[in-house]
Design a protein around this motif. Structure first.
Motif, mmCIF file in Angstrom:
data_model
loop_
_atom_site.group_PDB
_atom_site.id
_atom_site.type_symbol
_atom_site.label_atom_id
_atom_site.label_comp_id
_atom_site.label_asym_id
_atom_site.label_seq_id
_atom_site.Cartn_x
_atom_site.Cartn_y
_atom_site.Cartn_z
ATOM 1 N N ASN A 40 0.984 19.756 5.900
ATOM 2 C CA ASN A 40 1.411 18.432 6.358
ATOM 3 C C ASN A 40 0.316 17.374 6.332
ATOM 4 O O ASN A 40 0.555 16.227 6.703
ATOM 5 N N ARG A 41 -0.903 17.726 5.918
ATOM 6 C CA ARG A 41 -1.972 16.732 5.777
ATOM 7 C C ARG A 41 -1.977 16.259 4.323
ATOM 8 O O ARG A 41 -2.145 17.065 3.410
ATOM 9 N N TYR A 42 -1.813 14.966 4.126
ATOM 10 C CA TYR A 42 -1.551 14.476 2.765
ATOM 11 C C TYR A 42 -2.400 13.266 2.402
ATOM 12 O O TYR A 42 -2.930 12.544 3.264
ATOM 13 N N ILE A 43 -2.515 13.060 1.100
ATOM 14 C CA ILE A 43 -2.954 11.795 0.537
ATOM 15 C C ILE A 43 -1.827 11.306 -0.357
ATOM 16 O O ILE A 43 -1.088 12.107 -0.943
ATOM 17 N N LEU A 44 -1.648 9.996 -0.468
ATOM 18 C CA LEU A 44 -0.560 9.416 -1.252
ATOM 19 C C LEU A 44 -1.139 8.738 -2.478
ATOM 20 O O LEU A 44 -2.033 7.890 -2.367
ATOM 21 N N LEU A 45 -0.605 9.082 -3.640
ATOM 22 C CA LEU A 45 -1.104 8.558 -4.908
ATOM 23 C C LEU A 45 0.046 8.037 -5.759
ATOM 24 O O LEU A 45 1.188 8.478 -5.602
ATOM 25 N N PRO A 46 -0.235 7.116 -6.694
ATOM 26 C CA PRO A 46 0.810 6.696 -7.639
ATOM 27 C C PRO A 46 1.168 7.848 -8.567
ATOM 28 O O PRO A 46 0.285 8.582 -9.033
#
Length: 233
Positions: A40-46
């Motif tokens: 549940n730990r995330y980074i958001l990328l295109p």
């Protein structure tokens, strides 16, 4: 085709709702690996090659996605080193397509007479008499026919996709493993993805990081509470 069925639903909503309400119908399809809920730990990328993190459109949409993900219990990591997953956001809107449609509306009117009632008086003058009366008829009403209406609509195909990839098992020797993916598309009269994106995203919310088992259709009103909350700064 599924898109043809969605177009039919959209046109039916137009006919039933008239001009009082706007509806957004979205089809959502999600797949998830068994361990999807453990990350549940995330980074958001295109998720599009031509779009970068500093793209203004991506930044606007990412703000909504972060809000939805955090409502779902995800935690935004400060960097990829402390993240479990990388979530790729993709979106698009197709070229306009023109569709002709027709629908029938029943007409209402008098169909006959249910009853009649006559009221009158008799007047006598010597050896003669006259009668004066009034008859009242009670009409019946019902469907007397129908009218066919036709029109032309301009429709757009809108697509949003969120795909999560495992960062903990990533190595240069093998591609990242997909943990879950949620795909959503809708067809409607607006080609303004900025307007429609929040409705598609709210429609996806409950199915993110789950296995839907099939495509799920979600319909939201224009004044949907969850959408309004998402748009609130």
């Amino acid at each position: 085709m599924e898109s043809a069925r969605l177009i039919t639903l959209y046109l039916l909503i137009i006919m039933l709702s008239g001009c009082t309400s706007t509806y957004y119908a979205t089809n959502v399809d999600s797949l998830a690996a068994p361990d999807a809920t453990q990350k549940n730990r995330y980074i958001l990328l295109p998720g599009m090659e031509e779009v970068h993190e500093d793209d203004l459109q991506f930044m606007e949409f990412a703000k909504y996605v972060n809000k939805i993900l955090q409502q779902k219990g995800f935690i935004k990591a400060p960097s990829s080193d402390s993240a479990d997953i990388a979530i790729a956001l993709s979106y698009s809107v197709g070229d306009p397509e023109f569709y002709n449609y027709s629908y029938t509306v029943p007409t209402w009117g008098q169909t006959g007479v249910a009853a009649s009632n006559t009221v009158g008086t008799v007047s006598a003058f010597g050896n003669t008499a006259t009668y004066s009366g009034t008859t009242t008829y009670t009409p019946t009403y019902g469907i007397t026919g129908s009218q066919t209406h036709t029109g032309t609509d301009i429709l757009y195909y809108r697509d949003v996709r969120l795909a999560a990839y495992d960062l903990t098992s990533y190595s240069e020797s093998q591609p990242m493993r997909q943990v879950w993916i949620s795909k959503a598309y809708s067809v409607g009269s607006s080609g303004d993805l900025r307007k429609v994106f929040p409705y598609i995203l709210v429609s996806m919310k409950n199915l993110i990081a789950t296995n839907s088992g099939k495509k799920i259709r979600v319909t939201l009103k224009e004044n949907d509470k969850a959408v309004q909350e998402l748009l609130t700064p």
